[in-house]
Design a protein around this motif. Structure first.
Motif, mmCIF file in Angstrom:
data_model
loop_
_atom_site.group_PDB
_atom_site.id
_atom_site.type_symbol
_atom_site.label_atom_id
_atom_site.label_comp_id
_atom_site.label_asym_id
_atom_site.label_seq_id
_atom_site.Cartn_x
_atom_site.Cartn_y
_atom_site.Cartn_z
ATOM 1 N N MET A 109 0.841 -1.153 0.000
ATOM 2 C CA MET A 109 0.000 0.000 0.000
ATOM 3 C C MET A 109 0.898 1.231 0.000
ATOM 4 N N ASP A 142 -10.098 2.979 -6.983
ATOM 5 C CA ASP A 142 -9.410 2.075 -6.068
ATOM 6 C C ASP A 142 -9.472 0.630 -6.542
ATOM 7 N N SER A 143 -10.610 0.209 -7.088
ATOM 8 C CA SER A 143 -10.707 -1.170 -7.562
ATOM 9 C C SER A 143 -9.772 -1.388 -8.750
ATOM 10 N N ALA A 155 -6.985 0.327 -9.323
ATOM 11 C CA ALA A 155 -5.615 0.398 -8.794
ATOM 12 C C ALA A 155 -5.232 -0.915 -8.105
ATOM 13 N N ARG A 156 -6.148 -1.482 -7.324
ATOM 14 C CA ARG A 156 -5.856 -2.755 -6.656
ATOM 15 C C ARG A 156 -5.602 -3.852 -7.684
ATOM 16 N N ARG A 157 -6.448 -3.907 -8.713
ATOM 17 C CA ARG A 157 -6.286 -4.930 -9.757
ATOM 18 C C ARG A 157 -4.918 -4.775 -10.430
ATOM 19 N N ALA A 162 -2.242 -3.302 -9.290
ATOM 20 C CA ALA A 162 -1.157 -3.577 -8.337
ATOM 21 C C ALA A 162 -0.945 -5.077 -8.173
ATOM 22 N N VAL A 163 -2.026 -5.823 -8.049
ATOM 23 C CA VAL A 163 -1.901 -7.278 -7.884
ATOM 24 C C VAL A 163 -1.340 -7.901 -9.153
ATOM 25 N N TYR A 216 -7.373 -13.252 -5.349
ATOM 26 C CA TYR A 216 -7.699 -11.866 -5.028
ATOM 27 C C TYR A 216 -8.473 -11.209 -6.157
#
Length: 107
Positions: A1, A80-81, A83-85, A87-88, A105
């Motif tokens: 993060m 955010d969704s 960005a999370r995708r 990043a993973v 995830y």
């Protein structure tokens, strides 16, 4: 993060990075390679800490009177969704997490 300390938190510069031990160790190497190790950076850290403790809890009040304030939560959820995708996916592509955990995830 990754949390920026200067966007809305009035820090001079910098960010807070959190992750597992391997991720942080890799980030430390790259920070050094890119010249990010600032000697005597504690005053910058103090300003960031003040932003996190004093300004962050008041963010909803700041946004309440903003012309697009009502749309901001929708945008943040979308952003955010994504960005999370990303990043993973990046972590999996660079072998910083196992594929099974990334797939679970992202499911």
């Amino acid at each position: 993060m990754y949390v920026s300390l200067y966007k809305g938190l009035e820090g001079v510069c910098g960010a807070v990075l959190a992750g597992d031990e391997r991720f942080v160790a890799t980030a430390q190497v790259w920070r050094s390679r890119l010249g990010g190790a600032i000697p005597d950076a504690w005053p910058l850290a103090v300003l960031g800490l003040i932003g996190l403790t004093d300004l962050l809890p008041r963010m909803p009040v700041f946004w309440a009177g903003h012309p697009v304030g009502g749309r901001v939560p929708v945008w943040y959820a979308f952003r955010d969704s994504r960005a999370r995708r990303r990043a993973v996916e990046w972590l999996a592509d660079n072998s910083l997490t196992d594929d099974k955990a990334a797939t679970e995830y992202l499911a």
